[in-house]
Design a protein around this motif. Structure first.
Motif, PDB file in Angstrom:
ATOM      1  N   GLU A   1      59.657  23.910 129.069  1.00 40.48           N
ATOM      2  CA  GLU A   1      58.392  23.180 129.218  1.00 40.48           C
ATOM      3  C   GLU A   1      58.296  22.543 130.609  1.00 40.48           C
ATOM      4  O   GLU A   1      57.265  22.002 130.964  1.00 40.48           O
TER       5      GLU A   1
ATOM      6  N   PHE B   1      60.925  18.716 115.284  1.00 42.57           N
ATOM      7  CA  PHE B   1      60.230  18.492 116.545  1.00 42.57           C
ATOM      8  C   PHE B   1      59.676  19.861 116.953  1.00 42.57           C
ATOM      9  O   PHE B   1      60.348  20.880 116.748  1.00 42.57           O
TER      10      PHE B   1
ATOM     11  N   HIS C   1      57.869  21.783 120.283  1.00 42.82           N
ATOM     12  CA  HIS C   1      57.323  21.817 121.639  1.00 42.82           C
ATOM     13  C   HIS C   1      56.515  23.106 121.769  1.00 42.82           C
ATOM     14  O   HIS C   1      57.056  24.198 121.637  1.00 42.82           O
TER      15      HIS C   1
ATOM     16  N   HIS D   1      75.832  14.700 126.511  1.00 42.87           N
ATOM     17  CA  HIS D   1      76.325  13.331 126.614  1.00 42.87           C
ATOM     18  C   HIS D   1      77.754  13.283 126.124  1.00 42.87           C
ATOM     19  O   HIS D   1      78.092  13.911 125.127  1.00 42.87           O
TER      20      HIS D   1
ATOM     21  N   TRP E   1      64.003   7.444 131.254  1.00 40.52           N
ATOM     22  CA  TRP E   1      64.255   7.356 129.836  1.00 40.52           C
ATOM     23  C   TRP E   1      64.272   5.903 129.394  1.00 40.52           C
ATOM     24  O   TRP E   1      64.661   5.032 130.137  1.00 40.52           O
TER      25      TRP E   1
ATOM     26  N   GLY F   1      69.067  10.089 123.538  1.00 49.33           N
ATOM     27  CA  GLY F   1      68.753  11.221 124.391  1.00 49.33           C
ATOM     28  C   GLY F   1      69.128  12.501 123.701  1.00 49.33           C
ATOM     29  O   GLY F   1      69.810  12.511 122.693  1.00 49.33           O
TER      30      GLY F   1
ATOM     31  N   ARG G   1      60.302   5.574 123.743  1.00 46.68           N
ATOM     32  CA  ARG G   1      59.902   5.994 125.081  1.00 46.68           C
ATOM     33  C   ARG G   1      58.450   5.617 125.412  1.00 46.68           C
ATOM     34  O   ARG G   1      57.886   6.102 126.389  1.00 46.68           O
TER      35      ARG G   1
ATOM     36  N   TYR H   1      53.661  14.086 119.630  1.00 49.11           N
ATOM     37  CA  TYR H   1      54.289  13.780 120.909  1.00 49.11           C
ATOM     38  C   TYR H   1      53.159  13.697 121.911  1.00 49.11           C
ATOM     39  O   TYR H   1      52.262  14.554 121.925  1.00 49.11           O
TER      40      TYR H   1
ATOM     41  N   MET I   1      63.482  14.659 136.247  1.00 55.67           N
ATOM     42  CA  MET I   1      63.096  14.365 134.876  1.00 55.67           C
ATOM     43  C   MET I   1      63.957  13.314 134.208  1.00 55.67           C
ATOM     44  O   MET I   1      63.612  12.812 133.166  1.00 55.67           O
TER      45      MET I   1
ATOM     46  N   TRP J   1      70.406  18.083 128.615  1.00 54.53           N
ATOM     47  CA  TRP J   1      71.393  17.025 128.824  1.00 54.53           C
ATOM     48  C   TRP J   1      72.483  17.026 127.779  1.00 54.53           C
ATOM     49  O   TRP J   1      72.223  17.159 126.594  1.00 54.53           O
TER      50      TRP J   1
ATOM     51  N   HIS K   1      51.977  17.874 126.621  1.00 55.90           N
ATOM     52  CA  HIS K   1      53.248  17.656 127.319  1.00 55.90           C
ATOM     53  C   HIS K   1      52.978  17.392 128.799  1.00 55.90           C
ATOM     54  O   HIS K   1      51.824  17.261 129.207  1.00 55.90           O
ATOM     55  N   HIS K   2      54.039  17.322 129.599  1.00 57.80           N
ATOM     56  CA  HIS K   2      53.880  16.963 131.013  1.00 57.80           C
ATOM     57  C   HIS K   2      52.949  17.919 131.769  1.00 57.80           C
ATOM     58  O   HIS K   2      52.344  17.534 132.766  1.00 57.80           O
TER      59      HIS K   2
END
Ligand code: JFZ
Length: 594
Positions: A72, A49, A51, A483, A26, A259, A247, A164, A22, A481, A120-121
């Motif tokens: 997800e 946001f 989901h 950072h 990006w 991100g 994106r 989205y 995944m 993720w 979504h995906h």
């Protein structure tokens, strides 16, 4: 120089990854052209946001096994075949969904925009689509279009609404991106997928749901720059005012997306947004209870705003349509804080005074807002580098005038008497005359005895030799993720990380190095030099850098520094001898010794 480096680093840093999965697609850079309708977005500062899809019903569990990380992604994580996954729709019945309540929560939270997953995906459409039967109206007992109701309810409360849409990844379709467990990658025709599903569906979304503030594309793929431009042009005609997220791919979006869980250390020019999960997952997971507290959200919001960006915080409703208890609670509490302090967040620009040990700054014409998230001992707030003439200083919520004094370009504000009632962020307002100064990129990092800990972050290093400032990305579970920015590449004594720090108070300070270092490179000698005085240390082992695992940092105390004379000090970390990379240095921490 520093900010130029960071812009480049953040816009290209993650694209070089060759890893499967995944994280490879990006794209956080924007076109660089200002969209004529960008101002509302720049002023918004806070978004919600959402989901929501079939994965919300699975809630992180498949075949009796619990999954962790991005919920997800469960179809991908558990390699669930399409023929099994599509059956979930037959029992997806979000009867508790109430558009008015969701919109009201957004209003109470103080967000100015909402973006929800239309698809979504997983490939399931949460809206009424004529393009496929794999949608909420055709394939579920619910039979209604929740996106219609939500778009209307949200807009009626004055909140911008957006979708989205996963334009490339679609694990349900033989020609969609990234389902490798059912379909043969080499036989896929992405253009066919775009023509037959993504574009027609995006046209439905841009036609049937009123004006969209944003179309939030994600994980681009399968299109050249020219094709992406054509794709954008085709969709733009339907709603020229709608903003497209970065994106969309190929650097052609209208604003930059950082991100998940990423706040740049210094202001970033142009419109941008940082997206964060409320817990560890975007989609609902029953066993994910790791929610960010109200104080964390409020401080994060101030931090992001101080760098000139927006925070879009995600909530993951469950398969019945309930928003998790702690999301509701903490968002409402955040909203209550914003009710009283919103002036210091909404429609602000990045603060011109860099991060201080007490907190962050945001700007409006003639005003600098001091976000005191870490109240100093003795209640004396130092604002360095303040050249303008100060007219008055007051606390934002009770408008209490505060005494202040200027010593050169230091502004000292006395916040004694300001009630903070445990506020996670007490805002002070400085009114000044003259034009707004530019952000000072070369300002030294402040260290003062009024704070238990003072952080000198790697991002503020000046590097020599092969040393460099590098953003690092890694995850704890799956797709969550993290950072962090480190100085890397220090292999010989010429490769150094140098920091200019301003120590405000006389006294002793414990100096602590925060770094990661794998077993194989541990036990190497290094030097922390302060104004030429060397402090020796030997590196301790933590962990190897691995994108799919936590990066462990140790806080290694290495010396006591006695400061006789307050002032500017130069601190350098470097290897004592030539060898392997000394460490990934995250920060130097200075703790006053009581
Ligand atoms: C993507 C999705 O795969 C994920 O499921 C979620 O929708 C998230 C908001 O977006 O994942 C990404 C994409 C980009 C980054 C991280 C996760 N990034 O740039 O750090």
């Amino acid at each position: 120089m520093k900010s130029i480096f960071l812009v480049l680093a953040f816009s290209t840093g993650f694209l070089v990854s060759k890893a499967q999965g995944m994280e490879e697609m990006w794209d956080k850079s924007a076109s660089g052209k200002e969209h004529p309708n960008i101002q509302w977005f720049k002023d918004a500062k806070f978004g919600m946001f959402i989901h929501w899809g079939l994965y919300s019903k699975l809630a992180g569990v498949w075949s009796g096994k619990n999954y962790y990380g991005s919920g997800e992604w469960i179809m991908n994580q558990a390699r669930i075949p399409v023929k099994d996954y599509q059956k979930i729709a037959a029992s997806f019945n979000p009867v508790k969904f109430n558009a008015g309540e969701w919109a009201q929560l957004a209003k109470d939270a103080g967000v100015k925009y909402m973006v929800i997953t239309a698809k979504h995906h997983e490939g399931f459409s949460m809206f009424d689509s004529k393009v496929t039967d794999f949608d909420i109206v055709d394939a579920t007992p619910y039979k209604k279009d929740p996106m219609k109701a939500l778009s209307e309810a949200t807009r009626s409360l004055g909140i911008q609404f957006g979708f989205y849409y996963s334009q490339f990844q679609d694990w349900y379709e033989p020609n969609g991106g990234k389902n490798t467990w059912d379909f043969d990658e080499s036989k896929k025709d992405y253009q066919l997928y775009y023509q037959k599903k993504a574009i027609p569906q995006l046209k439905e979304l841009l036609t049937n749901y009123g004006p969209l503030g944003i179309v939030w594309f994600d994980t681009p793929g399968g299109m050249s720059k020219e094709q992406t431009q054509q794709f954008i042009n085709e969709l733009r005609q339907l709603q020229p005012n709608s903003l497209f997220s970065s994106r969309v791919g190929q650097g052609l979006g209208d604003y930059k997306d950082f991100g998940d869980s990423e706040v740049p250390p210094v202001p970033i020019k142009g419109a941008w947004e940082s997206v964060y999960t409320h817990n560890d997952s975007w989609g609902y997971i029953t066993h994910d209870m790791n929610f960010k507290s109200t104080a964390e959200i409020i401080r994060l919001l101030a931090n992001v705003a101080s760098k000139g960006g927006n925070l879009m915080l995600n909530v993951g409703p469950d398969g019945e349509g309930n928003i998790p208890y702690y999301s509701v609670k903490y968002l409402r509490e955040t909203g209550a804080w914003l009710q009283k302090n919103g002036e210091s967040i909404y429609a602000t620009t990045a603060g011109f005074v860099p991060e201080q040990p007490w907190g962050f700054t945001t700007s409006k014409p003639g005003k600098l807002f001091l976000h005191v998230v870490n109240r100093p001992a003795y209640d004396l707030v130092l604002v360095p580098g303040f050249k303008n003439n100060v007219l008055k200083v007051y606390s934002l919520t009770d408008k209490k005038n505060l005494s202040f004094e200027k010593k050169g370009t230091d502004l000292l504000v006395r916040m004694k008497g300001v009630k903070n009632e445990q506020s996670p962020n007490t805002v002070l307002v400085v009114e000044y005359s003259g034009t707004e100064p530019a952000y000072n990129e070369t300002a030294p990092v402040t260290i003062a005895a009024a704070f238990e800990t003072n952080y000198i972050n790697a991002a503020f290093a000046k590097t020599t030799g092969a040393a460099k400032i590098q953003p690092l990305t890694y995850s704890h579970y799956y797709g969550d993720w993290k950072h962090t920015t480190c100085v890397t590449g220090m292999q010989n004594p010429a490769d150094g990380a140098t920091f200019s720090v301003r120590i405000i108070d006389q006294g002793d300070y414990k100096l602590i190095l925060e770094y990661a270092c794998p077993e194989s490179r541990s036990r190497q000698e290094g030097i922390l030099e302060v104004n030429g005085q060397p402090f020796l240390f030997r590196t301790l082992r933590t962990s190897e850098f691995d994108r799919k695992a936590p990066l462990l940092f140790i806080k290694h105390p290495v010396a006591i520094l006695h400061v006789e004379k307050p002032g500017i000090y130069t601190m350098t970390v470097k290897p004592a001898k030539t060898g392997a990379e000394l460490m990934k240095l995250k920060s130097i921490i200075a703790e006053p010794v009581q």
